[in-house]
Design an enzyme around this catalytic site. Structure first.
Site, PDB file in Angstrom:
ATOM      1  N   GLY A  10       0.837  -1.205   0.000  1.00 59.37           N
ATOM      2  CA  GLY A  10       0.000   0.000   0.000  1.00 59.37           C
ATOM      3  C   GLY A  10       0.864   1.244   0.000  1.00 59.37           C
ATOM      4  NE  ARG A  72      -1.310  -4.919  -0.988  1.00 64.32           N
ATOM      5  CZ  ARG A  72      -2.020  -3.827  -0.673  1.00 64.32           C
ATOM      6  NH1 ARG A  72      -3.031  -3.454  -1.413  1.00 64.32           N
ATOM      7  NH2 ARG A  72      -1.720  -3.134   0.398  1.00 64.32           N
ATOM      8  CG  ASP A 127      -1.938  -0.191   8.749  1.00 60.86           C
ATOM      9  OD1 ASP A 127      -2.561   0.832   8.415  1.00 60.86           O
ATOM     10  OD2 ASP A 127      -2.178  -1.313   8.279  1.00 60.86           O
TER      11      ASP A 127
HETATM   12  N1  LIG Z   1       4.670 -14.101   3.002  1.00 60.74           N
HETATM   13  C1  LIG Z   1       5.160 -13.534   1.893  1.00 60.74           C
HETATM   14  N2  LIG Z   1       6.153 -14.144   1.191  1.00 60.74           N
HETATM   15  C2  LIG Z   1       6.658 -13.583   0.079  1.00 60.74           C
HETATM   16  N3  LIG Z   1       6.227 -12.404  -0.432  1.00 60.74           N
HETATM   17  C3  LIG Z   1       5.254 -11.754   0.215  1.00 60.74           C
HETATM   18  C4  LIG Z   1       4.664 -12.275   1.416  1.00 60.74           C
HETATM   19  N4  LIG Z   1       3.713 -11.403   1.833  1.00 60.74           N
HETATM   20  C5  LIG Z   1       3.734 -10.393   0.930  1.00 60.74           C
HETATM   21  N5  LIG Z   1       4.643 -10.589  -0.030  1.00 60.74           N
HETATM   22  C6  LIG Z   1       4.917  -9.728  -1.183  1.00 60.74           C
HETATM   23  O1  LIG Z   1       4.983  -8.361  -0.776  1.00 60.74           O
HETATM   24  C7  LIG Z   1       3.976  -7.595  -1.475  1.00 60.74           C
HETATM   25  C8  LIG Z   1       3.475  -6.500  -0.587  1.00 60.74           C
HETATM   26  O2  LIG Z   1       2.826  -7.032   0.569  1.00 60.74           O
HETATM   27  P1  LIG Z   1       1.541  -6.323   1.178  1.00 60.74           P
HETATM   28  O3  LIG Z   1       1.189  -7.034   2.431  1.00 60.74           O
HETATM   29  O4  LIG Z   1       0.505  -6.206   0.123  1.00 60.74           O
HETATM   30  O5  LIG Z   1       2.004  -4.851   1.452  1.00 60.74           O
HETATM   31  P2  LIG Z   1       2.941  -4.247   2.576  1.00 60.74           P
HETATM   32  O6  LIG Z   1       4.349  -4.461   2.162  1.00 60.74           O
HETATM   33  O7  LIG Z   1       2.566  -2.835   2.569  1.00 60.74           O
HETATM   34  O8  LIG Z   1       2.603  -4.972   3.846  1.00 60.74           O
HETATM   35  C9  LIG Z   1       2.929  -8.624  -1.874  1.00 60.74           C
HETATM   36  O9  LIG Z   1       2.188  -8.222  -2.977  1.00 60.74           O
HETATM   37  C10 LIG Z   1       3.787  -9.838  -2.188  1.00 60.74           C
HETATM   38  O10 LIG Z   1       4.358  -9.740  -3.479  1.00 60.74           O
HETATM   39  O1  LIG Z   2      -6.853  -0.781  -0.228  1.00 57.91           O
HETATM   40  P1  LIG Z   2      -5.569  -1.516  -0.292  1.00 57.91           P
HETATM   41  O2  LIG Z   2      -4.560  -0.844  -1.163  1.00 57.91           O
HETATM   42  O3  LIG Z   2      -5.752  -2.952  -0.621  1.00 57.91           O
HETATM   43  O4  LIG Z   2      -4.920  -1.482   1.139  1.00 57.91           O
HETATM   44  C1  LIG Z   2      -5.604  -1.276   2.324  1.00 57.91           C
HETATM   45  C2  LIG Z   2      -4.656  -1.493   3.461  1.00 57.91           C
HETATM   46  O5  LIG Z   2      -3.434  -0.829   3.273  1.00 57.91           O
HETATM   47  C3  LIG Z   2      -3.107  -0.056   4.416  1.00 57.91           C
HETATM   48  O6  LIG Z   2      -3.440   1.280   4.134  1.00 57.91           O
HETATM   49  C4  LIG Z   2      -1.632  -0.112   4.723  1.00 57.91           C
HETATM   50  O7  LIG Z   2      -1.235  -1.425   4.949  1.00 57.91           O
HETATM   51  P2  LIG Z   2       0.177  -1.927   4.435  1.00 57.91           P
HETATM   52  O8  LIG Z   2       1.185  -0.989   4.965  1.00 57.91           O
HETATM   53  O9  LIG Z   2       0.321  -3.317   4.977  1.00 57.91           O
HETATM   54  O10 LIG Z   2       0.136  -1.887   2.938  1.00 57.91           O
HETATM   55  C5  LIG Z   2      -3.993  -0.641   5.522  1.00 57.91           C
HETATM   56  O11 LIG Z   2      -4.271   0.267   6.530  1.00 57.91           O
HETATM   57  C6  LIG Z   2      -5.212  -1.018   4.752  1.00 57.91           C
HETATM   58  O12 LIG Z   2      -5.920  -2.055   5.347  1.00 57.91           O
END
Ligand SMILES: Nc1ncnc2c1ncn2[C@@H]1O[C@H](COP(=O)(O)OP(=O)(O)O)[C@@H](O)[C@H]1O
Ligand SMILES: O=P(O)(O)OC[C@H]1O[C@](O)(COP(=O)(O)O)[C@@H](O)[C@@H]1O
Ligand SMILES: [Mg+2]
Length: 341
Positions: A10, A72, A127
């Site tokens: 995000g 993502r 967050d």
């Molecule tokens: N458990 C995991 N193992 C490997 N890659 C992951 C895993 N979780 C997330 N990712 C990768 O990191 C990207 C970003 O994770 P996401 O949770 O969407 O956002 P954030 O980094 O903001 O938490 C995902 O789209 C995926 O490609």
């Molecule tokens: O609408 P999206 O882009 O799927 O993401 C929503 C989520 O991303 C956030 O804004 C930020 O979360 P991350 O930092 O894990 O990406 C959360 O607060 C919210 O639940």
């Protein structure tokens, strides 16, 4: 050296400040070359990148979002792509990759690092749920946006004698709800860490009206849930990336509170306004410091680590520690807020 930067997950106010800082420190001070992969891990897996020089990062400090784009990618796609990523890193002659992201991105960073790729991570998330850093940039901005919205909602709620249930972001943790609720003087705060009792919540809001107050503001983190079996509740589903797609805590609470209290209750969902737009000065400074220290860590060969704020210092910590647990709202922090609700 040659450094590749990417932003993943995000978006978050301050991402551009990190990119700008990495380029300044690396290019100007170290004579490095920097490239930026487009749209997060997708850019690395598809070798889609652009050169980042001082011109490319001119004027972006105060801009929200990320000039590199984000996306993502299914985690299994990323796991299958490790060898491809390694091939591109070699082909491009990269000495390091600096992924800027939240807990998901940092898990991916750890996976690549465990497979021998040279990674220095930078944590981001509105967050504020990454355990090994005191704060992440983006949080201050999001809390500011939510607080301003709550201030505004209080005046209209009072005019119309309504209960407004304001849904803020926070899938797993209630930091934005806690801080904005405290800052704006909300009357109840519900967070994922503490499943709420609907009878207690109804009594709390009802007591306000009984005391002659004519409105109430409830702040609900999007991931908040009722205590099991205490209220009919639609938990929603999961999207293709495994993230919860919530069915709307504010909507469900407004129906329940209106029925129970006989007062008009409306949901307000702040949504992505919380993470769009310009970062606060605090977030710009923290993001800039993270960028500077990430480049230093690269030059020291400190791979498999990420930058973190500890007190007033920026340090590096192992990625393995960074992804172990989430930083949740502890009971004593909730108690401090509860006292002034
Ligand atoms: N458990 C995991 N193992 C490997 N890659 C992951 C895993 N979780 C997330 N990712 C990768 O990191 C990207 C970003 O994770 P996401 O949770 O969407 O956002 P954030 O980094 O903001 O938490 C995902 O789209 C995926 O490609
Ligand atoms: O609408 P999206 O882009 O799927 O993401 C929503 C989520 O991303 C956030 O804004 C930020 O979360 P991350 O930092 O894990 O990406 C959360 O607060 C919210 O639940
Ligand atoms: Mg995430």
């Amino acid at each position: 050296m040659r450094i590749g930067v990417l932003t993943s997950g995000g978006d978050c106010p301050g991402l551009n400040a990190v990119i700008r800082s990495v380029v300044h420190r690396a290019v100007v001070d170290h004579g490095d070359e920097v490239i930026g992969f487009r749209d997060g891990w997708k850019g690395l897996l598809e070798c889609d990148y652009l050169k980042l020089d001082l011109d490319a990062v001119g004027g972006i400090l105060a801009r929200g979002g990320t000039i590199l784009g984000s996306s993502r990618v299914r985690p299994e796609h990323l796991r299958d792509g490790v060898e491809r990523a390694r091939g591109y890193v070699q082909e491009l002659g990269l000495d390091a990759i600096v992924p800027i992201g939240g807990e998901g991105t940092l898990k991916a960073a750890r996976l690549l690092s465990d497979n021998g790729l040279p990674i220095v991570g930078v944590p981001k998330t509105i967050d504020n749920d990454i355990a090994v850093t005191d704060v992440t940039f983006g949080f201050d901005t999001a809390v500011g946006v939510a607080t301003e919205a709550l201030d505004r909602l209080k005046t209209t709620a009072e005019s119309h004698q309504r209960v407004l249930i304001v849904e803020v972001m926070g899938r797993h943790t209630g930091w934005i709800a806690l801080h904005s609720g405290m800052a704006a003087g909300a009357h109840a705060i519900v967070v994922p860490e503490r499943p709420f009792d609907i009878d207690e919540l109804t009594a709390k809001v009802g007591a306000r009206f009984s005391a002659g107050k004519r409105f109430a503001i409830v702040v609900a983190a999007e991931g908040a849930k009722p205590r099991a079996g205490t209220m009919d509740f639609d938990e929603g589903a999961r999207d293709v990336y495994g993230h919860e797609r919530f069915a709307g805590i504010a909507r469900q609470l407004s129906v329940e509170l209106e029925t129970r209290l006989g007062k008009e209750a409306r949901p307000v969902i702040l949504g992505h306004t919380q993470r769009g737009g310009t970062p606060t000065a605090y977030d710009r400074v923290l993001a800039t410091r993270f960028g500077w220290h990430a480049v230093e860590a690269v030059h020291r060969g400190e791979f498999g680590r990420m930058t973190a704020l500890r007190g007033t210092d920026i340090v590096t910590v192992p990625l393995a520690e960074a992804v172990e647990t989430l930083k949740t709202v502890p009971d004593d922090r909730y108690a401090e807020a509860e006292c002034v609700l």
